[in-house]
Design a protein around this motif. Structure first.
Motif, PDB file in Angstrom:
ATOM      1  N   LYS B  31     -14.864  -8.513   0.801  1.00  0.00           N
ATOM      2  CA  LYS B  31     -15.074  -7.386  -0.121  1.00  0.00           C
ATOM      3  C   LYS B  31     -14.124  -6.255   0.267  1.00  0.00           C
ATOM      4  O   LYS B  31     -14.058  -5.866   1.432  1.00  0.00           O
ATOM      5  N   VAL B  32     -13.404  -5.765  -0.741  1.00  0.00           N
ATOM      6  CA  VAL B  32     -12.419  -4.695  -0.512  1.00  0.00           C
ATOM      7  C   VAL B  32     -12.763  -3.540  -1.439  1.00  0.00           C
ATOM      8  O   VAL B  32     -13.078  -3.749  -2.614  1.00  0.00           O
ATOM      9  N   ALA B  33     -12.759  -2.316  -0.910  1.00  0.00           N
ATOM     10  CA  ALA B  33     -13.014  -1.158  -1.793  1.00  0.00           C
ATOM     11  C   ALA B  33     -12.321   0.059  -1.195  1.00  0.00           C
ATOM     12  O   ALA B  33     -12.070   0.106   0.015  1.00  0.00           O
ATOM     13  N   GLY B  34     -12.030   1.025  -2.090  1.00  0.00           N
ATOM     14  CA  GLY B  34     -11.467   2.271  -1.563  1.00  0.00           C
ATOM     15  C   GLY B  34     -10.426   2.876  -2.481  1.00  0.00           C
ATOM     16  O   GLY B  34     -10.566   2.833  -3.710  1.00  0.00           O
ATOM     17  N   SER B  35      -9.362   3.398  -1.873  1.00  0.00           N
ATOM     18  CA  SER B  35      -8.409   4.254  -2.596  1.00  0.00           C
ATOM     19  C   SER B  35      -7.711   3.501  -3.719  1.00  0.00           C
ATOM     20  O   SER B  35      -7.262   2.358  -3.539  1.00  0.00           O
ATOM     21  N   THR B  36      -7.615   4.153  -4.890  1.00  0.00           N
ATOM     22  CA  THR B  36      -6.946   3.513  -6.030  1.00  0.00           C
ATOM     23  C   THR B  36      -5.432   3.471  -5.788  1.00  0.00           C
ATOM     24  O   THR B  36      -4.723   2.734  -6.454  1.00  0.00           O
ATOM     25  N   THR B  37      -4.958   4.264  -4.828  1.00  0.00           N
ATOM     26  CA  THR B  37      -3.514   4.208  -4.528  1.00  0.00           C
ATOM     27  C   THR B  37      -3.186   2.889  -3.843  1.00  0.00           C
ATOM     28  O   THR B  37      -2.206   2.222  -4.188  1.00  0.00           O
ATOM     29  N   VAL B  38      -4.039   2.474  -2.912  1.00  0.00           N
ATOM     30  CA  VAL B  38      -3.741   1.258  -2.139  1.00  0.00           C
ATOM     31  C   VAL B  38      -4.133   0.010  -2.933  1.00  0.00           C
ATOM     32  O   VAL B  38      -3.672  -1.100  -2.660  1.00  0.00           O
ATOM     33  N   LEU B  39      -4.985   0.219  -3.955  1.00  0.00           N
ATOM     34  CA  LEU B  39      -5.542  -0.920  -4.710  1.00  0.00           C
ATOM     35  C   LEU B  39      -4.483  -1.919  -5.188  1.00  0.00           C
ATOM     36  O   LEU B  39      -4.605  -3.114  -4.942  1.00  0.00           O
ATOM     37  N   PRO B  40      -3.391  -1.440  -5.857  1.00  0.00           N
ATOM     38  CA  PRO B  40      -2.421  -2.432  -6.365  1.00  0.00           C
ATOM     39  C   PRO B  40      -1.880  -3.343  -5.261  1.00  0.00           C
ATOM     40  O   PRO B  40      -1.724  -4.544  -5.477  1.00  0.00           O
ATOM     41  N   ILE B  41      -1.670  -2.777  -4.061  1.00  0.00           N
ATOM     42  CA  ILE B  41      -1.121  -3.635  -2.970  1.00  0.00           C
ATOM     43  C   ILE B  41      -2.118  -4.748  -2.678  1.00  0.00           C
ATOM     44  O   ILE B  41      -1.790  -5.942  -2.655  1.00  0.00           O
TER      45      ILE B  41
END
Lengths: 280, 280, 275, 282
Positions: B31-41
């Motif tokens: 499960k991964v969650a958090g900043s929308t900036t890092v999301l695309p990576i």
């Protein structure tokens, strides 16, 4: 008496949910009240990281948004109900009513999408505002959401007035509008009152659609009656800050206090709308 | 394509009919969650990593750096994403149990609408940007641009991009932005507001710029620096930060495997393609 | 909305045959309401067939006949609740479809009191002056309220609780309240649809007294099943059967010497003292 | 106003009513047409049933995982809520004293008024953190069950109250116990209305976004939840996240497409409920 045992425990459990919810809200927002007393409710600055929890901007925003929604939806909804129950022929009445019941079921997130892609550009172009995300946008969107509910319930109330009353008024030759204002609406008023209260409850509790269009800036509009400015509502604040507030912190207690205020006011409204069957 | 679709449709109806309470845990889930900036990576890396380990399943959700940190703290996710360094409070709480691993470097571009950029505002000094966000400058004319009020876009306080921006421009990571007009949440919400308005300024990660959302040079006079790849790499562009992922110290080896993949050459290549700068 | 074939809201102007020289026939001139070849078809059934009669300037005209003879439908046609009938009805010599003010103005001229009393849930005073236009006039209409209630023989019973809710009154009192409400707007003609059906004898007697008193200055058309009442009310009596007017004559003359077989049949069947 | 002859005043007031009623009638219909017009380029059977391949960023063509997630959440929520709602309503009609009856009415009217976001908040803290179920199908279903519970209870109560007293007394006159009266008299008579209530609850559960946003859903990466403790994606949250997209027109039309699918889904449950109501009425 297994049946009696099963029924009474289930009844007890389901009626306990509300006590648990309210108890939990009160218990977890208690640290904030202990530390800062009640003054923060009328505080005007909401900066969680400086533990400033002014609720006033969100309160004013919520009241404004719901008031705007009712101001727009109530006259149109009741007028549509009158049109549908009094003036439309029978065949059209059924289809209009069915359309409205369908609209009452449309999920609120779809209204959020509509708000973002239909309402905001419209507002920005027509009123050349700095930004479309204003209290007016939130008010319009909520009005669109509660319109079908008001219309359907008001139409039931107006159609419940017996035909003999209408004919008695006709026999006196007092004209259609007098019949409407002095016979139909006074008798349908209890139903319309319930419709308004239910609509207020729903408008106040709406989160997702409002979050996208209200601008969520925690500031009281310049002249406080200016609804063409971005503002914040209680639900929009909870929606935006709920995910990342660390559980147990003061910020979390403040959010739960917002939830508690919303719940208490909404319950009050729900009780008002069903006075005869409830204890109070 | 038809078989695939038909299989899905059939199993869909089957499942709703069966209402199976608990399904066998077929594959391992990260499960991964958090900043929308890092999301695309992370999402691009997840897609390529599944090619190597098909049995692996990654669930990804946004919500902001604060949500990444809060969920890692609550233990509800395996990998948290944060586009900022941990604050003292967070470091105190979870510093010793979680590793903060940088996977990319990124610059926080000061983005303005296309119309503003073309009207002559191509560079601003830190003090000017701070003055805009504190509400001292209200019209683009004072900065040599078109005559229109500035739509100042602030981000939710917990967002990583805002944290870094406030730290560099306003002095401390949790500074107030008194001049802000509206508050947005995810990067794409801010991007859509800037691209739709023609007088907006906001803070966006480098990878989210496009022809309607232009970055301006930051700095005094001719020392102004555009957030290009070289400037960020050599550190000349001052508002930059590491994009970190947060992993519990003794997490499962699939998680460790995925983290190593991210820091591997293939991982860093993904970082480049998505628009950030590799950490190597 | 009544099952009307024409849109009731706006008066339907129909090419009805003009009234032939009313002035020439003396008696006709004095008639306030004349009905000429009125026939009504509702849902495929012929309810009224070529009904002709007229109301004199004053006095009670009672309409008797078996149920289903179309008596109530006749009343509803006269005041515009039913609109898809053919033939002509003239009030004051003017066809009611040509009235400039539409059906509402007609209904202020021709009052109708339904069989089951219908009161609005407001105070007794508000109910009586309900028909008056304009809330200022309604507020200043106290003596009119008293006068109407006296005429409807209800004043003594309610004079001290005029502001109580009208729904607290008994059935008999509510019917008299309806009468008071109708006469408060000073109609020229009053139609009553079995006003005393299912009422106690005392209310029945009070209502008949007030009807007789009213009949001194305005014509009353009263549908009734109670033959004794028709006789007590004196005036003309119209016997209807299956939508047709069989016979109309003075009350005593019709009850004593009925001309047509159906009338005699009807009267003998209802055990009345006729020879 | 009273100077005009009544005829013109009527026409004027009817005109005014029409003037105010027109927006109330036209706007909802144009809104619906706008949704389906925007969704047209994307809406197709493969869009509804096609699935995004695995852990892709989710912004591919298919909304099947979201459809599955929404339906699963709604079905589980109703499954959890039905026994409690039915039992409470039956207790209210059989064993409850008049004071208890009024108390139950009050509690459930109040519960129905509480905004769903408040349940989301409590769900996040209690279910997700305290019980450590994590962001999962189960915690979302429980929160939705609490949101839907008052609707089911009040609907079942209204149905049971419509059963005439003489009907039940006839049963007890024959010496039937409470259980028999319920199973052999009440339920056979009013099961269509109960089913209608259930369908309305399903429609309501499908249209709630706030409570499940933080307790049950992730943005993408799951087609079938592995177990009730794993998260799902839902149509509602999918629309919410994609609504904020600014640049890519495909993403926006996917948002409109999922909005159209969600509206159709909720409307179909509403339609089924109305049909059953008519069936039950005869």
């Amino acid at each position: 008496m297994m049946l009696r045992w099963w029924l009474s425990t289930s009844a007890l459990l389901s009626s306990l949910t509300i006590v648990l919810v309210l108890g939990f809200l009160l218990q977890s927002s208690w640290p904030l009240i202990q530390q800062q007393g009640i003054a923060f409710i009328i505080g005007t600055e909401w900066y969680p990281f400086e533990s400033l929890f002014g609720m006033l901007p969100a309160l004013i925003g919520t009241i404004w948004a719901v008031a705007l929604a009712l101001l727009i939806a109530l006259p149109c909804g009741v007028a549509a109900a009158i049109l549908c129950s009094e003036l439309l022929p029978k065949s059209l009445r059924g289809s209009v009513r069915f359309g409205m019941e369908l609209m009452a079921g449309v999920p609120s997130v779809v209204y959020g999408l509509l708000g973002m892609w239909l309402l905001l550009p419209l507002l920005e172009s027509q009123l050349n505002l700095l930004t479309g995300r204003t209290l007016l946008a939130a008010g319009l969107l909520l009005a669109l959401m509660i319109l079908p509910t008001i219309m359907v319930l008001s139409e039931d109330a107006i159609r419940a007035v017996r035909q003999s009353q209408r004919e008695a008024a006709k026999n006196l030759g007092i004209g259609w509008d007098a019949t409407l204002w002095r016979v139909l609406l006074p008798q349908a008023w209890p139903g319309i009152r319930v419709a308004t209260l239910l609509a207020t409850g729903r408008a106040m509790g709406e989160t997702v659609a409002v979050m996208l269009v209200v601008g969520s800036i925690d500031r009281i509009p310049e002249p406080f009656y200016n609804f063409l400015q971005p503002a914040q509502t209680l639900t929009s604040r909870i929606g935006r800050e709920m995910a990342e507030a660390s559980v147990g912190s003061l910020h979390w207690a403040a959010l739960l206090f917002c939830g508690l205020m919303l719940a208490v006011v909404a319950m009050g409204i729900a009780l008002l709308s069903d006075r005869r069957r409830t204890v109070i | 394509m038809f078989q695939r679709w038909f299989a899905n449709a059939l199993s869909g109806l089957l499942l709703v009919g069966l209402l199976v309470v608990s399904l066998p845990a077929a594959s391992v889930t990260i499960k991964v969650a958090g900043s929308t900036t890092v999301l695309p990576i992370l999402t691009e890396a997840a897609k390529q990593y599944r090619v190597i380990h098909p049995e692996l399943n990654l669930t990804v959700s946004g919500g902001g750096s604060g949500m990444g940190v809060a969920n890692i703290e609550r233990g509800t996710i395996d990998i948290g994403m944060a586009s900022r360094p941990l604050s003292e409070g967070e470091a105190g709480r979870i510093g010793d149990t979680t590793d903060v691993i940088p996977v990319a470097r990124d610059a926080v571009a000061i983005a303005v609408s296309k119309a503003v950029y073309e009207s002559g505002v191509t560079q601003l000094s830190l003090s000017q940007i701070a003055a805009i966000y504190r509400g001292e400058i209200r019209n683009w004319r004072e900065l040599g641009g078109l005559d229109a009020r500035i739509l100042v876009i602030d981000k939710e306080a917990s967002r990583g991009t805002r944290h870094v921006f406030a730290d560099v421009v306003l002095g401390n990571p949790r500074a107030r932005a008194a001049g802000a007009t509206i508050v947005t949440g995810s990067n794409n919400e801010e991007q859509s507001v800037i691209s739709r308005s023609d007088q907006a300024i906001g803070m966006l990660s480098n990878a989210w710029l496009n022809d309607r959302v232009r970055a301006i040079a930051v700095g005094e006079g001719d020392a102004a620096v555009l957030p290009t790849a070289e400037n960020v790499a050599e550190g000349r562009y001052i508002i930059n930060r590491d994009l970190n992922i947060l992993v519990r110290k003794h997490s499962r080896d699939e998680v460790k495997g995925f983290v190593d993949f991210l820091r591997s050459a293939q991982g860093q290549a993904i970082v480049q393609t998505v628009g950030f700068h590799s950490v190597r | 909305m009544t099952a009307d074939c024409k849109y009731e809201g706006f008066p339907a102007v129909e090419s009805a045959s003009p009234i032939e020289s009313v002035e020439s026939d003396g008696k006709q001139l004095s008639a306030l309401l004349t009905v000429d070849k009125l026939s009504l078809v509702l849902g495929g059934k012929e309810i009224l067939q070529r009904v002709d009669f007229s109301l004199a300037k004053a006095g009670v005209t009672s309409v008797i006949g078996p149920s289903g003879a179309g008596k109530s439908s006749l009343l509803r046609c006269l005041n515009g609740l039913e609109t898809c009938w053919s033939g002509t009805v003239a009030v004051d010599g003017k066809d009611i479809r040509q009235w400039r003010g539409g059906w509402d103005q007609l209904r202020r001229y021709v009052g109708l009191i339904a069989q089951k009393p219908v009161v609005f849930n407001a105070s007794i005073r508000a109910n009586v002056c309900f028909g008056i236009h304009g809330w200022r006039q309604r507020r200043r209409a106290d003596e009119l309220v008293e006068q109407s209630l006296r005429q409807a023989a209800l004043w003594d019973e309610v004079k001290d609780r005029l502001d109580a809710s009208a729904t607290t009154l008994s059935m008999g009192q509510q019917q008299r309240l309806c009468i008071a409400r109708a006469i408060a707007i000073k109609p020229k003609v009053l139609l009553l649809d079995e006003p005393t059906a299912s009422l106690d004898p005392r209310s029945k007697q009070l209502i008949e007294q007030s009807m007789l008193q009213l009949a001194k200055d305005i014509p009353l058309l009263c549908v009734t099943h109670d033959l004794e009442q028709a006789q007590r009310l004196k005036g003309r009596t119209v016997f209807m059967c299956d939508g047709r007017v069989i016979e109309q004559a003075d009350c005593d003359q019709l009850f004593k010497q009925p001309q047509c077989i159906e009338t005699r049949e009807f009267l003998r069947w209802s055990v009345c003292d006729c020879d | 106003m009273s100077l005009l002859p009544t005829q013109h005043r009527d026409a004027l007031s009817k005109g005014m009513v029409l003037l105010f009623a027109l927006p109330a009638l036209l706007i909802p219909t144009t809104v619906l047409c706008y949704i389906f017009w925007q969704a047209m380029p994307v809406l197709s059977l493969s869009f509804v049933f096609g699935s995004a391949d695995g852990a892709g960023f989710g912004v591919t063509e298919g909304v099947f995982p979201q459809l599955v997630g929404s339906l699963l959440l709604a079905v589980m929520a109703c499954l959890i809520a039905i026994p409690f709602a039915l039992a409470t309503a039956l207790y209210h009609r059989t064993y409850a004293t008049p004071h208890q009856q009024r108390l139950l009415n009050t509690l459930f009217t109040m519960l129905q008024g509480i905004p769903p976001i408040v349940f989301g908040l409590c769900g996040l803290v209690v279910l997700v953190n305290l019980f450590a179920w994590g962001v999962s199908l189960l915690s979302g279903a429980v929160v939705l069950a609490v949101v839907v519970l008052p609707l089911l209870v009040l609907n079942t109560l209204a149905t049971l109250e419509r059963i005439p007293l003489t009907y039940s007394e006839a049963g007890s006159a024959l010496g039937l116990g409470k259980g028999a009266i319920i199973w052999r008299l009440w339920l056979p008579r009013c099961w269509p209305q109960l089913l209608t209530g259930l369908l309305l609850a399903m429609a309501r559960a499908l249209s709630e976004t706030a409570p499940i946003m933080f307790t049950a859903t992730v943005f993408s990466g799951v087609v079938w939840p592995d177990s009730i403790f794993s998260p799902v994606t839902t149509l509602q949250t999918h629309i919410f996240y994609l609504a904020q997209e600014g640049s890519d027109p495909l993403v926006i039309s996917i948002a409109w497409g999922s909005a159209a699918v969600l509206v159709l889904l909720v409307a179909s449950f509403g339609l089924l409920a109305r049909l059953l109501q008519k069936l039950g009425a005869h």
